[in-house]
Design a protein around this motif. Sequence first.
Motif, PDB file in Angstrom:
ATOM      1  N   GLN A 293       0.822  -1.209   0.000  1.00 49.71           N
ATOM      2  CA  GLN A 293       0.000   0.000   0.000  1.00 49.71           C
ATOM      3  C   GLN A 293       0.860   1.264   0.000  1.00 49.71           C
ATOM      4  O   GLN A 293       0.496   2.277  -0.607  1.00 49.71           O
ATOM      5  N   SER A 294       2.007   1.206   0.656  1.00 47.40           N
ATOM      6  CA  SER A 294       2.929   2.346   0.635  1.00 47.40           C
ATOM      7  C   SER A 294       3.472   2.565  -0.773  1.00 47.40           C
ATOM      8  O   SER A 294       3.599   3.710  -1.239  1.00 47.40           O
ATOM      9  N   TYR A 295       3.807   1.476  -1.446  1.00 45.70           N
ATOM     10  CA  TYR A 295       4.256   1.565  -2.843  1.00 45.70           C
ATOM     11  C   TYR A 295       3.159   2.155  -3.733  1.00 45.70           C
ATOM     12  O   TYR A 295       3.421   3.059  -4.539  1.00 45.70           O
ATOM     13  N   ALA A 296       1.927   1.676  -3.574  1.00 40.07           N
ATOM     14  CA  ALA A 296       0.822   2.156  -4.404  1.00 40.07           C
ATOM     15  C   ALA A 296       0.589   3.655  -4.196  1.00 40.07           C
ATOM     16  O   ALA A 296       0.364   4.404  -5.158  1.00 40.07           O
ATOM     17  N   GLU A 297       0.685   4.098  -2.963  1.00 40.07           N
ATOM     18  CA  GLU A 297       0.510   5.527  -2.671  1.00 40.07           C
ATOM     19  C   GLU A 297       1.646   6.349  -3.270  1.00 40.07           C
ATOM     20  O   GLU A 297       1.427   7.441  -3.808  1.00 40.07           O
ATOM     21  N   ARG A 298       2.847   5.820  -3.222  1.00 44.63           N
ATOM     22  CA  ARG A 298       4.023   6.538  -3.709  1.00 44.63           C
ATOM     23  C   ARG A 298       3.950   6.801  -5.213  1.00 44.63           C
ATOM     24  O   ARG A 298       4.421   7.834  -5.689  1.00 44.63           O
ATOM     25  N   VAL A 299       3.341   5.872  -5.963  1.00 47.47           N
ATOM     26  CA  VAL A 299       3.293   6.021  -7.422  1.00 47.47           C
ATOM     27  C   VAL A 299       1.879   6.335  -7.924  1.00 47.47           C
ATOM     28  O   VAL A 299       1.552   6.122  -9.087  1.00 47.47           O
ATOM     29  N   ASN A 300       1.043   6.876  -7.037  1.00 45.81           N
ATOM     30  CA  ASN A 300      -0.309   7.326  -7.389  1.00 45.81           C
ATOM     31  C   ASN A 300      -1.190   6.208  -7.954  1.00 45.81           C
ATOM     32  O   ASN A 300      -1.977   6.419  -8.874  1.00 45.81           O
ATOM     33  N   LEU A 301      -1.056   5.014  -7.354  1.00 48.49           N
ATOM     34  CA  LEU A 301      -1.906   3.899  -7.748  1.00 48.49           C
ATOM     35  C   LEU A 301      -2.976   3.616  -6.695  1.00 48.49           C
ATOM     36  O   LEU A 301      -3.562   2.530  -6.662  1.00 48.49           O
ATOM     37  N   ASP A 302      -3.238   4.609  -5.849  1.00 44.83           N
ATOM     38  CA  ASP A 302      -4.204   4.425  -4.774  1.00 44.83           C
ATOM     39  C   ASP A 302      -5.450   5.286  -4.952  1.00 44.83           C
ATOM     40  O   ASP A 302      -6.247   5.431  -4.029  1.00 44.83           O
ATOM     41  N   TYR A 303      -5.636   5.844  -6.142  1.00 42.56           N
ATOM     42  CA  TYR A 303      -6.812   6.685  -6.360  1.00 42.56           C
ATOM     43  C   TYR A 303      -8.100   5.867  -6.370  1.00 42.56           C
ATOM     44  O   TYR A 303      -9.169   6.363  -6.046  1.00 42.56           O
ATOM     45  N   ARG A 304      -8.010   4.620  -6.816  1.00 37.40           N
ATOM     46  CA  ARG A 304      -9.166   3.732  -6.765  1.00 37.40           C
ATOM     47  C   ARG A 304      -8.702   2.376  -6.262  1.00 37.40           C
ATOM     48  O   ARG A 304      -7.513   2.040  -6.352  1.00 37.40           O
ATOM     49  N   ASP A 305      -9.635   1.599  -5.726  1.00 33.82           N
ATOM     50  CA  ASP A 305      -9.302   0.289  -5.205  1.00 33.82           C
ATOM     51  C   ASP A 305      -8.849  -0.608  -6.347  1.00 33.82           C
ATOM     52  O   ASP A 305      -9.586  -0.847  -7.305  1.00 33.82           O
ATOM     53  N   GLY A 306      -7.620  -1.097  -6.257  1.00 35.48           N
ATOM     54  CA  GLY A 306      -7.095  -1.914  -7.334  1.00 35.48           C
ATOM     55  C   GLY A 306      -7.514  -3.369  -7.266  1.00 35.48           C
ATOM     56  O   GLY A 306      -7.438  -4.087  -8.263  1.00 35.48           O
ATOM     57  N   TRP A 307      -7.969  -3.832  -6.101  1.00 39.14           N
ATOM     58  CA  TRP A 307      -8.194  -5.259  -5.929  1.00 39.14           C
ATOM     59  C   TRP A 307      -9.481  -5.749  -6.591  1.00 39.14           C
ATOM     60  O   TRP A 307     -10.548  -5.167  -6.414  1.00 39.14           O
TER      61      TRP A 307
END
Length: 331
Positions: A293-307
């Motif tokens: 989750q830290s990685y996803a936030e760092r590269v802006n992949l946390d705007y929507r739920d990826g799962w």
Amino acid sequence: MFTKRSFTKLSITKHTLKMATLGVTLVSCATTVSADDAADYPTKPIQFLVAAGAGGGTDNFARVVRPMFEEALDGARITVINLPAASGALAHQRTANGAPDGHTLDFASTTLVTSLAAGQNPIGLDQLTPVARLQSDVMALFVNPERYPDFESFLAYAKENPGKVTVGGTHTASPDHVAFLALRDASGLDMNFIPYDSTGNATANVLGNNIDATTTSLSPLLSYMEAGQMMPILVFSDERLSDYPDVPTTVEHEWDLTDGNDRAIFVHADTPEPILQRLEETFKSVYDSEEYQSYAERVNLDYRDGWMGSDEYRQRLERNYELYSRLLSND
């Protein structure tokens, strides 16, 4: 509703011949594997086949996930192999032709289904089964802010100059291309698409004012945005993004257009259900970890739920295949 092992029969039409690659017959497991047997997985080294070149979003995804996956499976040995040829079709073929034992994992983006819709990829969901989706990178329309300060100025120019607006992106039938086609279809704007061999080349042509814009996902252009060279003026989302609160969304314009560039994992379609379930649970534990989750936030992949789990993602792929087939056939 589609399940992991069945597909609805389709009528024999030209469209159906393309759908056949997605699977129209019952797929059955060739090997009986119990839950106890699945608990022993893996029994040999695992291959992560990346359906893309080194250094891109899908490759980075696989390499970030690798140590987390190894740890979750108590020291599994994993080799990452890049197979970018033919829009990743070689990776899909090797997965589909390999042993259905869960030791060959195909890391792919939305390109899997866009290339299938375009007839470029012979491997469909009768031969591959999704394990899970972990990422859904938000797509956006990007411009040089010195040329278009906002979407309204771009929209006004496009309406006043039909056929003159050019939008670039990676190759034909890529996620960039189908995002453009979906935007053109929803908006009714008369625009043209120019394919490039990389996001970098498309971006360079926007910066050089050779084209008006590019459709791509957010994460590859972070450095350009931070430097103020490129700017998203429309995001393919139902809600505005917290980092870009002034950028309107497609849904605000009443365009049902929110697809992103997904990144997911696939295995041989005959992989026994207990192994598939073990893989899905393991990737869910990776996704839920603080490290991921830290990685996803760092590269802006946390705007929507990826799962998305296996069943849900299969249904999404089927819907997207129908949409992309229509868009590409009308291009």
